[in-house]
Each structure stands twice: as C-alpha cells, then as structure tokens.
Design a protein around this motif. Structure first.
Motif, PDB file in Angstrom:
ATOM      1  N   ARG A  61       0.819  -1.212   0.000  1.00 53.58           N
ATOM      2  CA  ARG A  61       0.000   0.000   0.000  1.00 53.58           C
ATOM      3  C   ARG A  61       0.852   1.262   0.000  1.00 53.58           C
ATOM      4  O   ARG A  61       0.533   2.246  -0.669  1.00 53.58           O
ATOM      5  CB  ARG A  61      -0.947  -0.006   1.204  1.00 53.58           C
ATOM      6  CG  ARG A  61      -2.178  -0.895   0.988  1.00 53.58           C
ATOM      7  CD  ARG A  61      -3.213  -0.662   2.063  1.00 53.58           C
ATOM      8  NE  ARG A  61      -2.818  -1.275   3.315  1.00 53.58           N
ATOM      9  CZ  ARG A  61      -3.109  -2.522   3.648  1.00 53.58           C
ATOM     10  NH1 ARG A  61      -3.778  -3.293   2.803  1.00 53.58           N
ATOM     11  NH2 ARG A  61      -2.743  -3.014   4.823  1.00 53.58           N
ATOM     12  N   GLY A  62       1.960   1.245   0.750  1.00 53.78           N
ATOM     13  CA  GLY A  62       2.867   2.377   0.719  1.00 53.78           C
ATOM     14  C   GLY A  62       3.511   2.543  -0.644  1.00 53.78           C
ATOM     15  O   GLY A  62       3.659   3.663  -1.158  1.00 53.78           O
ATOM     16  N   LEU A  63       3.883   1.439  -1.251  1.00 52.68           N
ATOM     17  CA  LEU A  63       4.474   1.456  -2.582  1.00 52.68           C
ATOM     18  C   LEU A  63       3.463   1.953  -3.616  1.00 52.68           C
ATOM     19  O   LEU A  63       3.793   2.743  -4.512  1.00 52.68           O
ATOM     20  CB  LEU A  63       4.955   0.052  -2.942  1.00 52.68           C
ATOM     21  CG  LEU A  63       5.727  -0.130  -4.247  1.00 52.68           C
ATOM     22  CD1 LEU A  63       6.987   0.699  -4.254  1.00 52.68           C
ATOM     23  CD2 LEU A  63       6.058  -1.602  -4.447  1.00 52.68           C
ATOM     24  N   GLN A  64       2.239   1.521  -3.472  1.00 50.13           N
ATOM     25  CA  GLN A  64       1.174   1.920  -4.389  1.00 50.13           C
ATOM     26  C   GLN A  64       0.993   3.441  -4.383  1.00 50.13           C
ATOM     27  O   GLN A  64       0.820   4.066  -5.436  1.00 50.13           O
ATOM     28  CB  GLN A  64      -0.125   1.226  -3.963  1.00 50.13           C
ATOM     29  CG  GLN A  64      -1.346   1.579  -4.780  1.00 50.13           C
ATOM     30  CD  GLN A  64      -2.587   0.863  -4.248  1.00 50.13           C
ATOM     31  OE1 GLN A  64      -2.540   0.181  -3.219  1.00 50.13           O
ATOM     32  NE2 GLN A  64      -3.692   1.009  -4.941  1.00 50.13           N
ATOM     33  N   HIS A  65       1.048   4.036  -3.195  1.00 52.30           N
ATOM     34  CA  HIS A  65       0.843   5.477  -3.056  1.00 52.30           C
ATOM     35  C   HIS A  65       1.975   6.282  -3.706  1.00 52.30           C
ATOM     36  O   HIS A  65       1.733   7.355  -4.283  1.00 52.30           O
ATOM     37  CB  HIS A  65       0.735   5.834  -1.567  1.00 52.30           C
ATOM     38  CG  HIS A  65       0.576   7.295  -1.302  1.00 52.30           C
ATOM     39  ND1 HIS A  65      -0.605   7.976  -1.544  1.00 52.30           N
ATOM     40  CD2 HIS A  65       1.465   8.228  -0.832  1.00 52.30           C
ATOM     41  CE1 HIS A  65      -0.447   9.257  -1.225  1.00 52.30           C
ATOM     42  NE2 HIS A  65       0.786   9.430  -0.785  1.00 52.30           N
ATOM     43  N   ASN A  66       3.201   5.752  -3.634  1.00 53.31           N
ATOM     44  CA  ASN A  66       4.364   6.501  -4.119  1.00 53.31           C
ATOM     45  C   ASN A  66       4.811   6.103  -5.524  1.00 53.31           C
ATOM     46  O   ASN A  66       5.752   6.691  -6.060  1.00 53.31           O
ATOM     47  CB  ASN A  66       5.539   6.301  -3.152  1.00 53.31           C
ATOM     48  CG  ASN A  66       5.244   6.863  -1.773  1.00 53.31           C
ATOM     49  OD1 ASN A  66       4.662   7.933  -1.652  1.00 53.31           O
ATOM     50  ND2 ASN A  66       5.620   6.133  -0.738  1.00 53.31           N
ATOM     51  N   TRP A  67       4.166   5.101  -6.102  1.00 53.22           N
ATOM     52  CA  TRP A  67       4.681   4.509  -7.324  1.00 53.22           C
ATOM     53  C   TRP A  67       4.777   5.496  -8.493  1.00 53.22           C
ATOM     54  O   TRP A  67       5.793   5.525  -9.196  1.00 53.22           O
ATOM     55  CB  TRP A  67       3.836   3.319  -7.759  1.00 53.22           C
ATOM     56  CG  TRP A  67       4.184   2.817  -9.132  1.00 53.22           C
ATOM     57  CD1 TRP A  67       3.470   2.966 -10.271  1.00 53.22           C
ATOM     58  CD2 TRP A  67       5.382   2.132  -9.502  1.00 53.22           C
ATOM     59  NE1 TRP A  67       4.109   2.399 -11.335  1.00 53.22           N
ATOM     60  CE2 TRP A  67       5.311   1.876 -10.883  1.00 53.22           C
ATOM     61  CE3 TRP A  67       6.515   1.703  -8.796  1.00 53.22           C
ATOM     62  CZ2 TRP A  67       6.301   1.211 -11.575  1.00 53.22           C
ATOM     63  CZ3 TRP A  67       7.505   1.038  -9.489  1.00 53.22           C
ATOM     64  CH2 TRP A  67       7.399   0.801 -10.858  1.00 53.22           C
TER      65      TRP A  67
END
Length: 338
Positions: A134-140
């Motif tokens: 989820r953190g990766l998804q937000h910053n991708w």
C-alpha cells in the motif's frame, strides 16, 4: 519411491481415513513485480561495457538514482519471501509426485493441531507484506517518473514500467486461503455397479496414499538433511548457529505430526523423542561449554541420520489394497532404533 514404510498388518484404507481427519490443507498464492531491477541491470551492463570515463560516470549517477527507488520494492519482495519461507518450513507438500520424484507446488499439508498457529502467522506475514504494498502503491507514480527520467537518454525499453500504482499493487498479490479438509469422496452411496465402486475406491486410496507418502517422505528427508548438518557442525564445523537447534525443533515437530496423524510409525516417534530430548532442548552455548551435552546431541544426530537413511532408501512400491496383508505397509519393521 522412498521406503517410508508403514507397519505390517495395518489397513492402508484405515490409515488414510485417519489421515483425512488429522490433517488440513493450506494454500498460499504470491505474485510480485521486479520493479526497477531490469533497468538497473541494463544500466549496469552499459557501465561495464563502456571504456569512456564520462559515460561510466553517467551510468554510475543513474544507478545512484535507481538504487534507492528499488529499495521499497525489494522490501515488499523480502516480506513475501518471509511468508513463503515460513510456509515451506512449517508445512509439507501435498500433490501428486512428478516424474522426477519431487512434489509439485500447490496445496500444503498441515497437522490439524498446528493449524491455528500456522494460519495466524501466515495471515500476519501476508498483512505485513500488504502494508508495504500500500505504501508502494501510493508513491509509485513519482518513483516511476523519476526512474524513467533518469534513463530517458538511454536506448532501454521502459514500456513495461508504464503502469499505475493500482496496477503495480495488483501485481504484488499475497493470498492466504482458508484451511480446508482433505477431500475424500465416498462411492458407497452412489448408483454404481459394485465392481466400479471397488475400483474407484481403490484408485482414490492409491492417489491419497501417494500424496501422504510424499508428504511423509519430505518430512523425513528434510530432517535427515538437517541431522547431517548437525553432525557436520558438531564434529568439524566452526559455526554453531542457534538455527541448528531451532530447525531441529521444527523438523521434529513436522515428523511427529506427520506420523501421529498418519501411520503412527514408532520408529519416527522415537527419533522425534530423541531429537527433542537431546538436541531441541539444548542450546549452542551448551554445546560449546558442555562436552556431555554436545556428545549426546552428536550421538542422537548420527543415530537419527542413520535410521532415516535406511527408512528413506528407495524400494519398489507395492500396490495399495483395501485389505490388510503382509504386503501392506512395507513388511516387517526394521530394527533401526539404536
């Protein structure tokens, strides 16, 4: 087929029926994405091939941008690897064996009393991986744009990077399915000729036996490999890692659960008792400081290794029948316990 023999006089069908009530099946699905790793590999290849100092410097600068961008992706992959490692460490394969004798990937066999502990840990590990996703998804989107900008002047295909954060998150899928019983159909109440009922039940039992034997063989083979490692480390090794003891506990638990839920092989249960009493109950500090404890562990490891080697030696498989006979379950129990 390994010689994971049962005991003479036991009815294979009844052994299988006991196993159906003693084990459950678990399945975990994991998928991932390589992130910027292909870009990093491509830039590294260019850097190694160039003889121009300025070009090499430019590649180094690009790698300095891509490296930190890859780190959060590697963290997700590492979290998924923890889940996969725990699954393989705590459970056994439960599939039809391939032609090479190995178990194919798929559902995993778990001794029912261990299901709550293992399922809870698998869900926890999956939750940890999902949080990182989820953190990766937000910053991708920003990460992707920075990476594509860094390599914009290079002849590198970046089309595969042109996905959204939601699409990336979908690639990082971790699923722990609800444990389920071993399916074991009964043909007795079906409108079939008696001969077909007998044939179908025989074939179903043979298939189930093959999968159960495969799981038992895996438990024994993994324990054998670890006992050999303990023998090596206690005789000439210089590194006595605490994992030697921890993994011994795990292998003993898996073997004990497998035979208690399956064929109650007293040879294996005795080996588990020996491992628990003289290896799993010790510490590597004790082995360093107390020669008596070390010698006892070494003796047990050698004995278990010898006995497991004998039990798992390849033999010609005999057909499974519904009736108990001298041919069922291997034959006379070998006198293996020292």
């Amino acid at each position: 087929m390994p010689n994971t023999t049962h005991l003479i006089g036991q009815d294979q069908a009844k052994i299988n029926e006991r196993a159906v009530n003693a084990f459950m099946l678990m399945q975990v699905s994991i998928s991932s994405h390589k992130g910027f790793k292909p870009l990093i590999n491509a830039v590294t290849k260019i850097a190694k091939a160039t003889c121009v100092a300025d070009e090499a410097k430019r590649m180094t600068d690009i790698l300095a941008v891509l490296g930190p961008l890859q780190k959060p992706i590697d963290e997700v992959i590492a979290a998924q690897s923890l889940l996969r490692t725990y699954l393989y460490k705590q459970t056994l394969a439960f599939n039809q064996s391939r032609e090479d004798g190995q178990q194919a990937k798929g559902e995993r066999l778990v001794y029912t009393p261990k299901v709550p502990e293992i399922y809870t840990m698998l869900k926890t590990l999956a939750h940890n991986a999902d949080n990182l996703v989820r953190g990766l998804q937000h910053n991708w989107n920003d990460m992707r744009d920075d990476a594509m900008s860094a390599v914009r002047d290079l002849s590198i295909d970046v089309d595969y990077m042109n996905i959204t954060g939601d699409e990336l998150a979908a690639r990082f899928s971790t699923s722990v399915q609800t444990p389920r019983p071993i399916p074991h159909a009964s043909f007795k109440n079906m409108s079939l000729p008696a001969g077909l009922v007998q044939q179908f039940e025989k074939e179903a039992n043979e298939a189930l036996t093959q999968m159960l034997e495969g799981a038992k063989s895996q438990a024994l083979s993994e324990a054998l490999e670890h006992m050999d490692l303990i023998v090596k480390q206690l005789t000439g090794g210089t590194r006595l890692s605490p994992s030697l003891v921890e993994h011994a506990k795990t292998h003993s638990s898996k073997m004990r659960g497998m035979v208690e839920g399956y064929d109650n092989d007293p040879r294996i249960i005795q080996m588990c008792d020996d491992i628990d009493n003289h290896i799993a109950s010790a510490t590597t500090e004790m082995w360093r400081e107390d020669s008596t404890s070390r010698d006892a562990a070494l003796t047990v490891a050698k004995s278990v290794s010898k006995n497991l080697t004998a039990i798992t030696a390849p033999v010609q498989p005999s057909p499974v029948t519904q009736q108990a006979s001298g041919d069922l379950a291997g034959g006379l129990m070998a006198d293996l316990i020292d």
